[in-house]
Design a protein around this motif. Sequence first.
Motif, short mmCIF file in Angstrom:
data_model
loop_
_atom_site.label_atom_id
_atom_site.label_comp_id
_atom_site.label_asym_id
_atom_site.label_seq_id
_atom_site.Cartn_x
_atom_site.Cartn_y
_atom_site.Cartn_z
N CYS A 71 -3.52 4.70 14.33
CA CYS A 71 -4.62 5.50 13.77
C CYS A 71 -4.07 6.71 13.03
O CYS A 71 -4.56 7.07 11.96
N GLN A 72 -3.04 7.33 13.58
CA GLN A 72 -2.44 8.49 12.91
C GLN A 72 -1.74 8.07 11.63
O GLN A 72 -1.87 8.70 10.59
N LEU A 73 -1.00 6.97 11.72
CA LEU A 73 -0.18 6.53 10.59
C LEU A 73 -1.05 6.13 9.40
O LEU A 73 -0.74 6.45 8.26
N PHE A 74 -2.15 5.43 9.67
CA PHE A 74 -3.00 4.94 8.59
C PHE A 74 -4.28 5.75 8.49
O PHE A 74 -5.33 5.22 8.10
N GLU A 95 8.61 5.35 4.14
CA GLU A 95 8.70 5.78 5.54
C GLU A 95 7.54 5.24 6.37
O GLU A 95 7.70 4.98 7.56
N VAL A 96 6.38 5.10 5.73
CA VAL A 96 5.21 4.63 6.47
C VAL A 96 5.44 3.18 6.92
O VAL A 96 5.15 2.81 8.05
N TYR A 97 5.97 2.38 5.99
CA TYR A 97 6.28 0.98 6.32
C TYR A 97 7.30 0.91 7.45
O TYR A 97 7.14 0.16 8.41
N THR A 98 8.34 1.74 7.34
CA THR A 98 9.35 1.79 8.41
C THR A 98 8.70 2.14 9.74
O THR A 98 8.96 1.51 10.75
N GLN A 155 -9.14 0.37 6.55
CA GLN A 155 -9.06 -1.10 6.60
C GLN A 155 -7.76 -1.55 7.28
O GLN A 155 -7.72 -2.59 7.92
N LEU A 156 -6.72 -0.71 7.16
CA LEU A 156 -5.46 -1.06 7.84
C LEU A 156 -5.59 -0.86 9.35
O LEU A 156 -5.02 -1.62 10.13
N THR A 187 0.83 -1.21 0.00
CA THR A 187 0.00 0.00 0.00
C THR A 187 0.86 1.26 0.00
O THR A 187 0.54 2.25 -0.65
N PHE A 188 1.95 1.22 0.74
CA PHE A 188 2.78 2.42 0.87
C PHE A 188 4.10 2.28 0.10
O PHE A 188 5.13 2.77 0.54
#
Length: 572
Positions: A167-170, A140-143, A175-176, A134-135
């Motif tokens: 919640c902030q990150l996704f 960076e999001v995965y990290t 759905q994540l 997805t990212f």
Amino acid sequence: MASVESALEYLDAVKKANTSEPWRYNAFLDILKDFKSRAIDTPGVIAKVEELFAHDPHLIAGFNVFLPPDYRIVEDGQRSGPDASQALPSIETESSDDGDDGLESDGQASVGGPDGSIPLFDTAVEYVKNIKETFAEQPEVYTSFLALLHGYQQQTKSIAEVYADVCQLFASHQQLIHGFVHFLPSDQAPPASTQAELRLPQPAVHATAPLAPAAFEPTPEVMAALQSASQVFSDAERGHLATLWQASDPSLAVICAAYANDQDMDDLVDSLRRLLIYEQPAVTQSTLGRSIVTVNVCRAGWMAAVGVAVVYTGAVDAWLEASWLRLSTSEDAAARLFRLDSFEPILATVSFLVWLGMYYVLDNVLPVAMTRPFRIHRTAVSNKAWVIESTGRAQELLAYLMPLVVFDLCFQRRAGKLMAAGKCPSLWRLVGQVLSCLLVYDALFFCCHRAMHAVPALYKLHAKHHTHALQRAIETVRLTLVEQAVDVACSIVAVNVTGAHPMARMVYVPTITLLLCDLHSGYDWPFSLENVMPGAMWGGAVFHDLHHRNGRLHFGKFSKIWDRLCGTAAPS
Ligand SMILES: [Zn+2]
Ligand SMILES: [Zn+2]
């Protein structure tokens, strides 16, 4: 099962023993690869290794580190093990309908939730893969997700904090957020229907209950994948990998299982690198390989600067007094700007833009090879992330400073303050006032920051700042409006409590904005205060980075005094 260290030692031994015949080492790697991809089975791999190393029985015996527990070669070339026709245990995890999580007993890696009851291993594997895909454009999001998962399993963050961060990150991928519920203990997961509206979990009674480490029993395939991937790692990275291995880290298990069967090692290597970032102890310059000679040269540079200031104190004092007179009375443009009510907010805005611009150039314009040696984390640094994630930051920066400008326009007050300020302080008084402001700001911020981490309701306001675990200067202004107000209020109180002169305040504003940007820059310069100041009482970027990764240590931004007193400093 042998440790990853002994396997790596064996690889080194193979290389050293065959320096005159490097083809043997390469042939061995090919055999390992075939073994890993299941092109050959265990008896087959033993036969090949025996043939390749027929001249060196020690190397044959050493190969045991790669074999499943049931197999063993003894030094005279004999082997023991189950029926040679027996196939390798399957790496695929069977998902069973009854929700049985007895994966460990099947010799499979297992990721356990904190109470050991969740989730199905393949659900976790799929979830991790899904996030990476997805990212794909925002690595960076995965990290950051790996950081969250790691922090969660290492008990460095409470469940409420972790869930708020998720919640902030996704934020834009409901759905994540729902998927993450599989990682939460069942008694603490918010009901799926209300979760989207709630966005954050209700503080749970067990939120700080100890998280039990899950078992990690890697299959031979995972083991072999790890061996192959780790060949491209540095010694330090191998050391961190060994630490994770010994700690039976479930994130390691998930990543290995997710990518062990891939044709190329890229995804596995990349994911491991991202995970390893969170194992790097961010403690002293020595862990960064910083030469003590370089630090001492920088220290000498600082001392020389102080020496010059001492020698020319009289001249600097006279210049300061003349500048103060001109700024407070003259009619030239600079003086009129200085006397504006909104001078300090304007100065803060311009300072932020200048410092952020400077770090932008460092991260995105200069060659990576030039800046990487100064990075706290030298792997998995994507410069692109700065650009992508800076979208919308101009508004954030304006939102940070606008309230101040409005306040200044509504309440005309600077002229009177300038009149009452009196003589300009001498150089050393001025330096003292600036330092006092910084220390008071730091103490106030420490209290607010600790409260934000301690109280779940307050953490909701702070979670945004913790969304990204890898630091860039632009993270300085990744704050909610409330946090921005708190931050600015700490500064306003500091300059007023200390009674700093307008000239000292004019120095304080660009100084603190520089320190704040540097704090989040991800750089550890040998000339930074934390490196050159004796007594290790200055925190700075390395320790703030640790705070962003860990969440339970180093709440102070600049000084380490409060963290030392409150027991929240990292053990040295
Ligand atoms: Zn921060
Ligand atoms: Zn924090």
